[in-house]
Enzyme design. Structure first.
Site, PDB file in Angstrom:
ATOM      1  N   GLU A 177       0.860  -1.185   0.000  1.00 53.19           N
ATOM      2  CA  GLU A 177       0.000   0.000   0.000  1.00 53.19           C
ATOM      3  C   GLU A 177       0.889   1.225   0.000  1.00 53.19           C
ATOM      4  O   GLU A 177       1.939   1.246   0.651  1.00 53.19           O
ATOM      5  CB  GLU A 177      -0.938   0.029   1.206  1.00 53.19           C
ATOM      6  CG  GLU A 177      -1.800   1.286   1.218  1.00 53.19           C
ATOM      7  CD  GLU A 177      -2.975   1.219   2.176  1.00 53.19           C
ATOM      8  OE1 GLU A 177      -3.889   2.064   2.044  1.00 53.19           O
ATOM      9  OE2 GLU A 177      -2.994   0.347   3.050  1.00 53.19           O
ATOM     10  N   CYS A 182      -6.412   1.114   2.270  1.00 53.98           N
ATOM     11  CA  CYS A 182      -7.367   2.222   2.336  1.00 53.98           C
ATOM     12  C   CYS A 182      -7.327   3.127   1.115  1.00 53.98           C
ATOM     13  O   CYS A 182      -8.304   3.821   0.845  1.00 53.98           O
ATOM     14  CB  CYS A 182      -7.131   3.027   3.611  1.00 53.98           C
ATOM     15  SG  CYS A 182      -7.532   2.119   5.115  1.00 53.98           S
ATOM     16  N   ASN A 207     -12.215  -3.172   0.387  1.00 52.64           N
ATOM     17  CA  ASN A 207     -11.157  -3.269   1.393  1.00 52.64           C
ATOM     18  C   ASN A 207     -11.723  -2.933   2.760  1.00 52.64           C
ATOM     19  O   ASN A 207     -12.179  -1.818   2.974  1.00 52.64           O
ATOM     20  CB  ASN A 207     -10.021  -2.294   1.085  1.00 52.64           C
ATOM     21  CG  ASN A 207      -9.044  -2.193   2.251  1.00 52.64           C
ATOM     22  OD1 ASN A 207      -8.292  -3.118   2.530  1.00 52.64           O
ATOM     23  ND2 ASN A 207      -9.071  -1.060   2.958  1.00 52.64           N
ATOM     24  N   GLU A 208     -11.718  -3.896   3.662  1.00 54.38           N
ATOM     25  CA  GLU A 208     -12.089  -3.642   5.054  1.00 54.38           C
ATOM     26  C   GLU A 208     -13.513  -3.133   5.215  1.00 54.38           C
ATOM     27  O   GLU A 208     -13.844  -2.559   6.244  1.00 54.38           O
ATOM     28  CB  GLU A 208     -11.114  -2.631   5.689  1.00 54.38           C
ATOM     29  CG  GLU A 208     -10.127  -3.270   6.613  1.00 54.38           C
ATOM     30  CD  GLU A 208      -9.196  -2.272   7.281  1.00 54.38           C
ATOM     31  OE1 GLU A 208      -8.170  -2.735   7.774  1.00 54.38           O
ATOM     32  OE2 GLU A 208      -9.494  -1.066   7.299  1.00 54.38           O
TER      33      GLU A 208
END
Length: 662
Positions: free
Chosen positions: A45, A238, A373-374
Site C-alpha cells: 500500500e 485504504c 477493502n475492510e
C-alpha cells in the site's frame, strides 16, 4: 563465536536446569492438507512513501507540475511561467523558462526530491524531459548539487542539453555521480537567451530492478524477491477506497504512457495530523501494469483489490451519499471486468491491447481479484452481490476475495460485525475472506488456536493485513516479531482453511513514515529488513507442501495449558523429501524439547535456522541493519527402532526451524 551466537549458547547452557523437557510427537508418515503456494505473501500500500519516494525509482518530486500548488517540490527563480496547455491531456501543466533580462541573473529550477535526492558514487542516472524551444534552439544545464557543500562548487556533476525542436520531444541524457549523497538536489539552469518549455522532468537510476526505464528501486524490489512471496496484494489498503470516491485508486488512470497518468491525491497525506506530509500525492508511475509486471518478476500471484463503490467507511460513518447508489454501480463493475481483460485478455482485445502496447503481449494469467477493502455491513454486502454475479458470469474461473471488515472479532456496540461479514461472504460464495488484525502481544499469545475451529467447508481464509503491535510500543522490536512467528504456526497447521497471508504494512521511509510497524525501512540510499521480515522469509522459504500432525499430549502446540508458551507446527516438503518443523518459545525462560519423529529411521543431522536475541525492544536500523538476523546451525537426530528423536534446547523468546531428511 559472534555475540549473537554467544548469547544463544548461554541461554542453551541453562535450559535443562530451568524447565522440564517438553515432548512433541510428529507423524511424518501421514500427509495432511496441502500447503498452498500462496500461503505466504506480501501486501503493498502506498503509505509511508512506499511508492513515490520508495519502491518506485523516480527521484524527482512533482515531475509534471501537477500538484495543486504547481511548483511544490520545486524552487523556481528568474523569469518563469507555469502553463496548462501541454502535450499530455491528463497532465497538461508545464513550465517555461525565459531570459531574465540581465546577463548576471539566472532562470532555472531546483527540485528537492523526496527528502532529498539520493545518489551513489559511480552509479549512473537517467535524466529525461519533454521539451520544446518555441523561439529557436535553446540549451539547459542539468546539475546534481549539494547546497551545503564546503567545496568551491555546489554542483558535483553537470551536463548541457540542447533543445533543438519547436515541437514537444523527449530528450534524455545520463549523469554519473562522482560521490554518494543522500540529500542532493536536481538543478536546471537556462543557458542563453532563447526560452525553453519543460514537461515531465524525470531522474531515474539506470540500475533499476530488471533495468527498466520506468523501473523499481533495485534494493527494495530485490528485498521483495528475496521473500519468495506466493501472493502479491495491491494497491491497498485504504487508498482503494479513498477518503472520498474521487480520490480512490482508479487503475485505468495508472496504465498507458507514464507521462499521461493523472496525479491522484493520496488519502494518507491528511489522515494523521501528527505525522503530516502536505506533499504526499500519487504520480501513478507505479501503476497496475507495473504491479502485474513486478508480481511476475518475483514469482508471486497478483491479487488486485478494486473499489466496490464505497469510500472509506471510517471517514464516512453516517454519510450514505459518500457511497455510490446500487443503481449506479455499473462503472465500478466494469472496472473489475475490464481489469481482468487487461490482465488476461488477448492482445487484440480492448484492454489486452493496451497491455500489449505497454510491452507485455502475453497475458499475466491473473487468478484472483478482491472487491472492497475492510468494508462491512449491509452497505457492502448488497453492493458486492452485483460484482460477484458479473464476475462469475463472464470469468467463472477467477477467484473472488471478499472482506470480513476491519477487526478479527465482533466488537460490542460497534457497527462492524465480524461474524456477519463471514456469514455474508459464505452466502455469496466468495472464494476467500480477507481478515485484518493489528493487535498487541496478549492477543497473539492467546489466539494460537484461532483457525483450528473454523468451518472446513466454507470460504478459505486470507489473512490480508496483520501485525503484532506491542502495547505502547508500535515499532519493529524483536519481541513482536517472535510473537508473529509463534502465531503463524496456526496458519500452517490449518492450511486446509488458511490459503493466503500477507503482513502489513510493507514499506516505510525513515524520514516520511505515518504507520508502523513495517517490514522494510529505507532512506534515500540504504535499507534494512526488520526481524518481522526475516520471520516471513523463514516461513516462505520453509513452507513445505503438506501439513504434518504435531502434538504435545495429543493436543496442538499453541501455548495451551501445560505447554509453557510453546507454539509449533510441522510440514513435509515432497520436493526435497524433508520434514520441516517450526517451534517458537514465547516464554521468558529457556526450554528443553524433544521431537519424536515417527517413520524416520537412522541417525542424521537436521539443519536449523534460529532467531534469538536478548533485547526484547531491540530492532534493526539503518545504522545496524543486521543487528538481529537468523542464524544457521544444526541439531542431531538419533534413530530408534520405531522413531527418531531430536533433543534440543530453545532459548527464551526464540524461534527455530528444523529441516530433517526423511
Amino acid at each position: 563465536m559472534n555475540k549473537k551466537n554467544l548469547i544463544c549458547a548461554l541461554f542453551l547452557s541453562t535450559a535443562l536446569t530451568t524447565t522440564a523437557q517438553s515432548v512433541m510427537d510428529v507423524n511424518t508418515k501421514k500427509l495432511g492438507a496441502p500447503i498452498q503456494s500462496t500461503m505466504y505473501g506480501i501486501f503493498f500500500e502506498d503509505i509511508n512513501y512506499a511508492a513515490d519516494g520508495g519502491l518506485y525509482g523516480e527521484l524527482v518530486k512533482n515531475r509534471s507540475f501537477e500538484f495543486p500548488q504547481q511548483l511544490m517540490g520545486w524552487q523556481a527563480f528568474g523569469k518563469f511561467e507555469v502553463k496548462d496547455d501541454g502535450p499530455f491531456e491528463r497532465c497538461p501543466h508545464y513550465i517555461v523558462l525565459s531570459d531574465p533580462g540581465h546577463k548576471e541573473r539566472r532562470t532555472g529550477l531546483v527540485n528537492e526530491g523526496y527528502f532529498g535526492i539520493g545518489v551513489t558514487k559511480g552509479e549512473a542516472y537517467r535524466f529525461s524531459v519533454w521539451a520544446k524551444a518555441p523561439k529557436g534552439q535553446a540549451s539547459i544545464r542539468i546539475q546534481l548539487v549539494d547546497e551545503n557543500s564546503m567545496e568551491e562548487k555546489q554542483e558535483f556533476v553537470e551536463q548541457e542539453l540542447t533543445i533543438s525542436s519547436s515541437e514537444w520531444k523527449k530528450y534524455t541524457i545520463q549523469l554519473t555521480s562522482p560521490k554518494s549523497d543522500k540529500h542532493a538536489k536536481l538543478r536546471i539552469f537556462l543557458k542563453g537567451n532563447n526560452p525553453v518549455a519543460l514537461e515531465h522532468v524525470s531522474l531515474f537510476p539506470v540500475n533499476t530492478y530488471k533495468n527498466r526505464e520506468n523501473g523499481m528501486r533495485r534494493d527494495l524490489a530485490q528485498a521483495l524477491a528475496d521473500l519468495h512471496p506466493g501472493i502479491f496484494r495491491f494497491p491497498g489498503g485504504c487508498i482503494v477506497e479513498g477518503g472520498d470516491l474521487e480520490e480512490r485508486y482508479q487503475w485505468k488512470n495508472s496504465v498507458g504512457p507514464v507521462e499521461n497518468r493523472p496525479l491522484n491525491h493520496n488519502r494518507w497525506e491528511y489522515t494523521f495530523d501528527y505525522r503530516y506530509y502536505p506533499d504526499y500525492y500519487q504520480s501513478y508511475g507505479l501503476g497496475f501494469f507495473e504491479f502485474f509486471q513486478l508480481s511476475e518478476d518475483i514469482g508471486a500471484e497478483p491479487l488486485p483489490i478494486l473499489n466496490v463503490g464505497m469510500a472509506c467507511q471510517y471517514q464516512n460513518w453516517e454519510n450514505e451519499k459518500a457511497h455510490v447508489a446500487i443503481d449506479d454501480l455499473q462503472p465500478y463493475i466494469d472496472d473489475c471486468l475490464d481489469l481482468i481483460e487487461f490482465a488476461n485478455g488477448p492482445a487484440d482485445s480492448k484492454w489486452g491491447k493496451i497491455r500489449a502496447e505497454m510491452g507485455h503481449p502475453a497475458p499475466f494469467n491473473m487468478k484472483y481479484i478482491g472487491v472492497g477493502n475492510e468494508q462491512w455491513g449491509e452497505f457492502y454486502y448488497e453492493r458486492l452481490k452485483h460484482f460477484v454475479a458479473a464476475i462469475r458470469a463472464k470469468y467463472p474461473d477467477i477467484k473472488i476475495v471478499g472482506t470480513s471488515g476491519p477487526v478479527p472479532e465482533d466488537v460490542p456496540d460497534a457497527t462492524y460485525r465480524f461474524e456477519d461479514g463471514w456469514k455474508a461472504m459464505t452466502a455469496q460464495k466468495a472464494d476467500l475472506v480477507d481478515e485484518h488484525y493489528y493487535r498487541d502481544e496478549e492477543w497473539f499469545l492467546t489466539h494460537g488456536l484461532r483457525y483450528d475451529s473454523y468451518n472446513r467447508k466454507g470460504p478459505k481464509v486470507f489473512a490480508g493485513e496483520y501485525a503484532c503491535h506491542g502495547k505502547g510500543k508500535k515499532w519493529n522490536h524483536y519481541e513482536a516479531a517472535i510473537l508473529e512467528a509463534a502465531f503463524m504456526t496456526g496458519f500452517e497447521r490449518n492450511a486446509d482453511v488458511v490459503h493466503m497471508t500477507t503482513p502489513a504494512p510493507l514499506f516505510a521511509h525513515v524520514d516520511g513514515w505515518q504507520w508502523r510497524p513495517d517490514q522494510i525501512w529505507y532512506d534515500n540510499t540504504q535499507m534494512f529488513k526488520t526481524v518481522s521480515y526475516y520471520v516471513q522469509q523463514l516461513y516462505a522459504t520453509n513452507a513445505g507442501t503438506n501439513v504434518l500432525s504435531l502434538t504435545m499430549d495429543k493436543k496442538p502446540v499453541a501455548n495451551q495449558p501445560g505447554q509453557n508458551g510453546l507454539f509449533a507446527s510441522a510440514a513435509f516438503d515432497s520436493k526435497t523429501g524433508e520434514v520441516i518443523i517450526k517451534v517458537a518459545n514465547t516464554s521468558k525462560q529457556p526450554q528443553a524439547i524433544q521431537l519424536n519423529l515417527s517413520d524416520v529411521k537412522g541417525d542424521r543431522t537436521a539443519q536449523t535456522w534460529t532467531l534469538c536475541h536478548d533485547g526484547m525492544d531491540d530492532e534493526n536500523s539503518i545504522c545496524k541493519p543486521e543487528l538481529i538476523t537468523p542464524q544457521e546451525g544444526s541439531a542431531q537426530v538419533v534413530g530408534g527402532k520405531k522413531q527418531a528423536t531430536l533433543s534440543d534446547q530453545l532459548p527464551a523468546m526464540s524461534f527455530r526451524i528444523y529441516r530433517i531428511k526423511k
